[in-house]
Design a protein around this motif. Structure first.
Motif, PDB file in Angstrom:
ATOM      1  N   ALA A 108     -32.582 -28.796 -13.335  1.00  0.00           N
ATOM      2  CA  ALA A 108     -32.752 -27.548 -12.598  1.00  0.00           C
ATOM      3  C   ALA A 108     -33.853 -26.696 -13.223  1.00  0.00           C
ATOM      4  O   ALA A 108     -34.031 -26.672 -14.447  1.00  0.00           O
ATOM      5  N   THR A 150     -35.993 -23.404 -14.455  1.00  0.00           N
ATOM      6  CA  THR A 150     -35.658 -22.138 -15.129  1.00  0.00           C
ATOM      7  C   THR A 150     -36.367 -20.951 -14.494  1.00  0.00           C
ATOM      8  O   THR A 150     -35.937 -19.812 -14.631  1.00  0.00           O
ATOM      9  N   GLY A 151     -37.491 -21.235 -13.833  1.00  0.00           N
ATOM     10  CA  GLY A 151     -38.282 -20.160 -13.248  1.00  0.00           C
ATOM     11  C   GLY A 151     -39.150 -19.445 -14.240  1.00  0.00           C
ATOM     12  O   GLY A 151     -39.738 -18.403 -13.939  1.00  0.00           O
ATOM     13  N   PRO A 208     -40.920 -19.335  -9.046  1.00  0.00           N
ATOM     14  CA  PRO A 208     -39.577 -18.908  -9.461  1.00  0.00           C
ATOM     15  C   PRO A 208     -38.575 -20.054  -9.297  1.00  0.00           C
ATOM     16  O   PRO A 208     -38.865 -21.067  -8.668  1.00  0.00           O
ATOM     17  N   ALA A 209     -37.404 -19.880  -9.841  1.00  0.00           N
ATOM     18  CA  ALA A 209     -36.415 -20.960  -9.877  1.00  0.00           C
ATOM     19  C   ALA A 209     -35.989 -21.410  -8.491  1.00  0.00           C
ATOM     20  O   ALA A 209     -35.604 -22.565  -8.300  1.00  0.00           O
ATOM     21  N   ASN A 210     -36.057 -20.512  -7.500  1.00  0.00           N
ATOM     22  CA  ASN A 210     -35.622 -20.876  -6.157  1.00  0.00           C
ATOM     23  C   ASN A 210     -36.779 -21.302  -5.249  1.00  0.00           C
ATOM     24  O   ASN A 210     -36.595 -21.466  -4.034  1.00  0.00           O
ATOM     25  N   ALA A 211     -37.960 -21.476  -5.789  1.00  0.00           N
ATOM     26  CA  ALA A 211     -39.116 -21.883  -4.989  1.00  0.00           C
ATOM     27  C   ALA A 211     -38.999 -23.350  -4.581  1.00  0.00           C
ATOM     28  O   ALA A 211     -38.342 -24.152  -5.260  1.00  0.00           O
ATOM     29  N   PHE A 212     -39.671 -23.691  -3.479  1.00  0.00           N
ATOM     30  CA  PHE A 212     -39.692 -25.090  -3.046  1.00  0.00           C
ATOM     31  C   PHE A 212     -40.245 -25.970  -4.156  1.00  0.00           C
ATOM     32  O   PHE A 212     -41.298 -25.674  -4.726  1.00  0.00           O
ATOM     33  N   ALA A 241     -39.400 -26.359  -7.146  1.00  0.00           N
ATOM     34  CA  ALA A 241     -39.497 -25.754  -8.478  1.00  0.00           C
ATOM     35  C   ALA A 241     -39.015 -26.711  -9.558  1.00  0.00           C
ATOM     36  O   ALA A 241     -39.631 -26.802 -10.643  1.00  0.00           O
ATOM     37  N   ASP A 242     -37.915 -27.448  -9.309  1.00  0.00           N
ATOM     38  CA  ASP A 242     -37.406 -28.404 -10.300  1.00  0.00           C
ATOM     39  C   ASP A 242     -38.471 -29.436 -10.636  1.00  0.00           C
ATOM     40  O   ASP A 242     -38.680 -29.795 -11.813  1.00  0.00           O
TER      41      ASP A 242
END
Length: 592
Positions: free
Chosen positions: A470, A472-473, A480-484, A486-487
């Motif tokens: 996952a 961290t952003g 950011p952590a919730n961006a497409f 991002a992982d």
């Protein structure tokens, strides 16, 4: 020597005596060749040393021999074959061509090279500002036998009465025998029957396309006689009854290996079969036609038999109307087509109408289609619409298309696409599931963003089952952590494949260039500490020494991952398309 001279003298004397008895007419009839060559795109009859199609048909009919004494359009005895000396678009000048009263074969140079049209504009869609014709193109009377091969016939219009007090047949009116092969009939219109062809005689259609024709009855074909339609495609035609094909008048129609799609009518969007008529449909793909009554097939008190056929449409109206005989070797998307095996649109899984090889467009069977290997071998044709042998598996496939080893997964990547094998490999390896699921598409010409590239690279490195930790952003300021993805982006950085685009950013929505792609691929293949050999500056004309990523680009070529963009260049600043990405990934990571 003396005897041979005497023999020649006697023959000469005999002809001289005949000439004196019968007059000069003995020597007035020219010796005609068996074929006529059209060498002009004009629509004239004139003693000008050229041969027009109008003159050729007139002479082939034998009604008169226009200017044949000087060799212009000389006709043979019996069957005449008309060919074309060059590629011509022939636009008729005010009237249909002469009625065919004898046996005539017209061989064109291909549908894009030999075009015979009543007008330069389409009477159905009326593009531009030209005036549509008020006459059809061809007519065949009861004694005529016309064969058309490798031509496009278009823009005829029969509204009211045409040349022989018949209102049918916008493109062709046939009262004799008509054969059409490897041809296109498009943009013709009739205020009565048969936008493309209206026939009371016998017609045979093979390997041909009927599109954007319009009529009251039978947008593509309106038949009141005997018709055989094989390996042909009907799309975009319209009518009040029978958008694609109309069978009426105690007539018989046999339709095998055809694709009928995207046609429309008030009744019977694909096929209309009238009272007491017989319609046999075998291995057709009939899909996505529209009509309030019988989207795909409407039968009014006639006989319709379906074999190995797909009848698919997903809206509120019925696929079939009337009594239709169909067993479980047929597939339909509702319960209206006899005893057809009812499946969902997704289960049938058809590709879009496109070029899948062969003379006409088809709708492929995509991976997992229930139509594959479920047909009845006992009545299956030996080939499909494209000419592919049937069956490819244990049983033949249902519909006009026989799935083979090159059957496409994505509706927008046919087997003829330049990157087909690479895209299929990427899908089979689980690296991509495409850009759309309904329908399944790959979007081969779309460019690849840096975010998408992160997913591609890591799946290529670690396999399709890989899931990164996952995010961290905190790695890139613009991710950011919730961006497409991002992982994936953060993991790409952690593995040393990327350090971003500068100033603590990754630029996830920016497209990736071919130069940047060389670095990503080689680091993904060899590891983050890999450094390629020094470049020579001699591999690509547009990548000299000192260019950005020149070492990486040349190494990519040395490893056989790229051969450039053509003309000895690499096009380093061009954005990478999804098709190109497939090639890069398959070659770099050795995907099967």
């Amino acid at each position: 020597m003396k005897n041979r001279f005497k023999s020649s003298f006697n023959i000469f004397t005999l002809f001289s005596l005949l000439a004196s008895l019968l007059g000069s007419a003995v020597f007035a009839t020219p010796a005609y060749a068996a074929g006529i060559v059209v060498n002009s795109n004009a629509d004239t009859i004139a003693d000008d040393g050229t041969c027009t199609l109008r003159e050729a048909i007139t002479n082939a009919n034998g009604d008169s021999q226009l200017y044949a004494t000087n060799g212009e359009c000389a006709s043979g005895v019996g069957t005449d074959t008309i060919t074309f000396a060059a590629n011509h678009t022939i636009t008729l000048d005010g009237s249909q061509l002469p009625v065919v009263t004898s046996t005539i074969i017209i061989n064109g140079n291909g549908v894009t090279n030999t075009i015979i049209q009543a007008s330069s504009c389409n009477p159905v869609t009326l593009p531009g500002s030209c005036t549509p014709a008020s006459y059809r193109v061809f007519e065949v009377n009861s004694t005529g036998n016309l064969t058309l091969d490798k031509i496009t016939l278009r823009h005829g219009q029969c509204s009211g009465q045409c040349a022989t007090n018949q209102t049918i047949g916008g493109g062709i009116y046939n009262d004799g025998t008509l054969e059409i092969s490897s041809s296109t009939v498009s943009g013709n219109s009739s205020s009565s029957d048969g936008g493309g062809i209206g026939s009371f005689g016998t017609i045979t259609v093979t390997d041909s396309t009927f599109s954007t024709n319009d009529a009251l009855y039978g947008g593509g074909i309106g038949s009141y006689g005997t018709s055989t339609v094989t390996r042909s495609t009907f799309y975009g035609n319209s009518a009040v009854m029978g958008g694609g094909l109309y069978n009426s008048g105690i007539s018989t129609m046999t339709a095998t290996n055809n694709t009928v799609t995207g046609n429309s009518a008030d009744i019977g969007g694909g096929y209309y079969n009238d009272i007491a008529s017989h319609l046999t449909i075998m291995n057709n793909t009939i899909s996505d036609n529209s009509a309030p009554y019988g989207n795909n097939i409407y039968n009014y008190k006639g006989t319709v038999t379906l074999n190995n056929t797909i009848v698919a449409k997903s809206n509120i109206f019925s696929n079939c109307s009337g009594v239709i005989t169909a067993d479980a070797y047929n597939l339909a998307t509702d319960n209206s087509c006899g005893s057809s095996n009812n499946k969902t649109w997704a289960e049938i899984n058809l590709g879009t109408l496109t070029d899948n090889g062969g003379p006409t467009k088809t709708m492929s069977l995509l991976t997992g289609s229930v139509a594959i290997d479920t047909g009845d071998n006992s009545i299956c044709p030996t080939t499909d619409q494209r000419g592919t042998s049937r069956p490819q598996g244990g049983s033949c496939d249902i519909g006009a298309y026989e799935a083979d080893s090159n059957s496409p997964t994505f509706t927008d990547v046919p087997s003829t696409h330049w990157a087909f094998n690479y895209i299929e490999s990427l899908y089979n390896a689980g690296i991509t599931s495409g850009c759309s699921t309904s329908p399944l598409m790959y979007c081969p010409d779309a460019t690849v963003t840096r975010a998408q590239m992160a997913i591609f690279i890591l799946r290529g490195m670690h396999g399709s089952a890989y899931i990164p930790p996952a995010a961290t952003g905190t790695v890139f300021v613009d991710v950011p952590a919730n961006a497409f993805a991002a992982d994936w982006i953060e993991q790409l950085a952690l593995e040393g494949i990327t350090s971003g685009c500068g100033n603590g950013s990754y630029c996830p929505n920016a497209t990736i260039t071919r130069a940047q792609m060389a670095i990503f691929l080689l680091r993904g293949e060899h590891g983050s500490i890999y450094t390629p050999p020094a470049a020579t500056g001699m591999v690509f004309g547009d990548v000299p020494l000192g260019s950005f990523a020149v070492d990486w680009i040349e190494q990519l070529a040395f490893e056989g991952i790229t051969s450039g963009c053509g003309g000895g260049n690499y096009c380093p600043d061009n954005s990478v398309t999804r098709a190109e990405m497939a090639v890069f990934l398959v070659r770099a990571f050795g995907l099967p």
